[in-house]
Design a protein around this motif. Sequence first.
Motif, PDB file in Angstrom:
ATOM      1  N   GLY A  80       0.416   0.999  -5.601  1.00 54.31           N
ATOM      2  CA  GLY A  80       0.233   1.180  -4.100  1.00 54.31           C
ATOM      3  C   GLY A  80      -0.635   2.406  -4.064  1.00 54.31           C
ATOM      4  N   ILE A  81      -0.297   3.465  -4.968  1.00 54.02           N
ATOM      5  CA  ILE A  81      -1.359   4.540  -5.025  1.00 54.02           C
ATOM      6  C   ILE A  81      -2.745   4.244  -5.432  1.00 54.02           C
ATOM      7  CG2 ILE A  81      -1.830   6.843  -6.025  1.00 54.02           C
ATOM      8  CD1 ILE A  81       1.559   6.981  -6.514  1.00 54.02           C
ATOM      9  N   GLN A  82      -2.791   3.311  -6.492  1.00 48.68           N
ATOM     10  CA  GLN A  82      -4.250   2.923  -6.547  1.00 48.68           C
ATOM     11  C   GLN A  82      -4.671   2.339  -5.409  1.00 48.68           C
ATOM     12  OE1 GLN A  82      -3.493   0.384  -9.784  1.00 48.68           O
ATOM     13  NE2 GLN A  82      -3.991   1.799 -11.271  1.00 48.68           N
ATOM     14  N   GLU A  83      -4.221   1.415  -4.560  1.00 49.47           N
ATOM     15  CA  GLU A  83      -4.710   0.799  -3.426  1.00 49.47           C
ATOM     16  C   GLU A  83      -5.013   1.918  -2.391  1.00 49.47           C
ATOM     17  OE1 GLU A  83      -6.257  -2.290  -1.023  1.00 49.47           O
ATOM     18  OE2 GLU A  83      -5.784  -2.306  -3.331  1.00 49.47           O
ATOM     19  N   GLN A  84      -4.207   2.695  -2.257  1.00 49.35           N
ATOM     20  CA  GLN A  84      -4.554   3.785  -1.396  1.00 49.35           C
ATOM     21  C   GLN A  84      -6.023   4.599  -1.609  1.00 49.35           C
ATOM     22  OE1 GLN A  84      -1.123   6.481  -1.359  1.00 49.35           O
ATOM     23  NE2 GLN A  84       0.330   5.137   0.206  1.00 49.35           N
ATOM     24  N   CYS A  85      -5.888   4.792  -3.016  1.00 50.52           N
ATOM     25  CA  CYS A  85      -7.174   5.467  -3.259  1.00 50.52           C
ATOM     26  C   CYS A  85      -8.433   4.692  -3.072  1.00 50.52           C
ATOM     27  CB  CYS A  85      -7.197   5.956  -4.773  1.00 50.52           C
ATOM     28  SG  CYS A  85      -6.154   7.233  -5.388  1.00 50.52           S
ATOM     29  N   GLN A 122      -5.042  13.678  -8.018  1.00 52.26           N
ATOM     30  CA  GLN A 122      -4.941  14.617  -6.831  1.00 52.26           C
ATOM     31  C   GLN A 122      -4.206  13.911  -5.793  1.00 52.26           C
ATOM     32  OE1 GLN A 122      -8.618  16.028  -4.976  1.00 52.26           O
ATOM     33  NE2 GLN A 122      -7.911  17.599  -3.986  1.00 52.26           N
ATOM     34  N   HIS A 123      -4.534  12.669  -5.347  1.00 50.11           N
ATOM     35  CA  HIS A 123      -3.893  11.702  -4.523  1.00 50.11           C
ATOM     36  C   HIS A 123      -2.204  11.574  -4.940  1.00 50.11           C
ATOM     37  CE1 HIS A 123      -3.487   8.974  -1.099  1.00 50.11           C
ATOM     38  NE2 HIS A 123      -2.777   8.253  -2.040  1.00 50.11           N
ATOM     39  N   LEU A 124      -2.209  11.362  -6.204  1.00 48.08           N
ATOM     40  CA  LEU A 124      -0.731  11.121  -6.726  1.00 48.08           C
ATOM     41  C   LEU A 124       0.027  12.459  -6.426  1.00 48.08           C
ATOM     42  CD1 LEU A 124       1.504   9.733  -8.580  1.00 48.08           C
ATOM     43  CD2 LEU A 124       0.255  10.686 -10.610  1.00 48.08           C
ATOM     44  N   ALA A 125      -0.465  13.595  -6.736  1.00 48.88           N
ATOM     45  CA  ALA A 125       0.253  14.819  -6.319  1.00 48.88           C
ATOM     46  C   ALA A 125       0.593  15.161  -5.137  1.00 48.88           C
ATOM     47  CB  ALA A 125      -0.670  15.897  -6.858  1.00 48.88           C
ATOM     48  N   ALA A 126      -0.298  14.614  -4.074  1.00 49.99           N
ATOM     49  CA  ALA A 126      -0.005  14.672  -2.673  1.00 49.99           C
ATOM     50  C   ALA A 126       0.964  13.657  -2.323  1.00 49.99           C
ATOM     51  CB  ALA A 126      -1.299  14.253  -1.905  1.00 49.99           C
ATOM     52  N   VAL A 127       0.968  12.509  -2.871  1.00 46.65           N
ATOM     53  CA  VAL A 127       2.025  11.559  -2.446  1.00 46.65           C
ATOM     54  C   VAL A 127       3.356  11.863  -3.104  1.00 46.65           C
ATOM     55  CG1 VAL A 127       2.756   9.073  -3.028  1.00 46.65           C
ATOM     56  CG2 VAL A 127       0.327   9.532  -2.366  1.00 46.65           C
ATOM     57  N   ILE A 146       0.898  -0.996   0.126  1.00 44.46           N
ATOM     58  CA  ILE A 146       0.008   0.098  -0.098  1.00 44.46           C
ATOM     59  C   ILE A 146       0.933   1.420   0.020  1.00 44.46           C
ATOM     60  CG2 ILE A 146      -0.175   0.178   2.520  1.00 44.46           C
ATOM     61  CD1 ILE A 146      -3.449   0.993   1.798  1.00 44.46           C
ATOM     62  N   ALA A 147       2.111   1.124  -0.011  1.00 46.97           N
ATOM     63  CA  ALA A 147       2.966   2.162  -0.179  1.00 46.97           C
ATOM     64  C   ALA A 147       2.930   2.823  -1.401  1.00 46.97           C
ATOM     65  CB  ALA A 147       4.510   1.674   0.084  1.00 46.97           C
ATOM     66  N   GLY A 148       2.865   4.301  -1.518  1.00 49.41           N
ATOM     67  CA  GLY A 148       2.663   5.064  -2.460  1.00 49.41           C
ATOM     68  C   GLY A 148       3.950   5.136  -3.291  1.00 49.41           C
ATOM     69  N   LYS A 193     -11.291   7.784  -8.224  1.00 47.12           N
ATOM     70  CA  LYS A 193     -11.761   8.991  -8.732  1.00 47.12           C
ATOM     71  C   LYS A 193     -10.872  10.174  -8.501  1.00 47.12           C
ATOM     72  CE  LYS A 193     -15.834  12.162  -9.556  1.00 47.12           C
ATOM     73  NZ  LYS A 193     -17.245  12.017  -9.381  1.00 47.12           N
ATOM     74  N   PRO A 194     -10.208  10.366  -7.291  1.00 44.37           N
ATOM     75  CA  PRO A 194      -9.396  11.259  -7.070  1.00 44.37           C
ATOM     76  C   PRO A 194      -7.801  10.921  -6.918  1.00 44.37           C
ATOM     77  CG  PRO A 194      -9.859  10.039  -4.972  1.00 44.37           C
ATOM     78  CD  PRO A 194     -10.685   9.649  -6.111  1.00 44.37           C
ATOM     79  N   PHE A 195      -7.521   9.887  -8.031  1.00 43.28           N
ATOM     80  CA  PHE A 195      -6.381   9.299  -8.291  1.00 43.28           C
ATOM     81  C   PHE A 195      -5.319  10.357  -8.502  1.00 43.28           C
ATOM     82  CE2 PHE A 195      -2.694   7.768 -10.784  1.00 43.28           C
ATOM     83  CZ  PHE A 195      -2.343   6.800 -10.105  1.00 43.28           C
TER      84      PHE A 195
END
Length: 153
Positions: free
Chosen positions: A59-64, A76-81, A41-43, A72-74
């Motif tokens: 890992g980023i997909q799993e976090q989402c 935005q989440h990618l940017a934060a990670v 689950i590590a991004g 849907k917020p992939f």
Amino acid sequence: MREMELYKREDGLPAVVQHLLERSGSSVSVEIHDSEGRHTIAGGKYSLAQHKITLYWDGIQEQCRTLYGSLKPFEQHLAAVFAHELGHAEDRELEELADQLDCTDDPLEKKRIALRIETNAWSYASRLLQEDNSEFLHFLMHMSLEPYHDGAA
């Protein structure tokens, strides 16, 4: 076409990653790939020795999926990670903090140092993202830092 390909530019990096890399002025190298069959689950991670950020697409997909129930917020989440990992790459205290972490056997002190490392990275991410969506970012910061607060005070 794989999902990753939807976000890539000609240079191989998603536009949001390239934008943040340019905004930061960092010289860090960046790799993006799946975690090669390991369930994670590590991004992402930052290697101090190699001055390299590795982002784990799966890992980023799993976090989402875990945090939001969808992809849907992939972006935005990618940017934060990525901004968080850039925070590690640009942290002038990281080498010293990592040395302190290696030199202590006290579990509470280890947790305090680790919390400082993570807090530094999130502070940088917040500045870099210019709090584009502060509620979203604060939620991620809280979820990320929560394990470090248990017993660290």
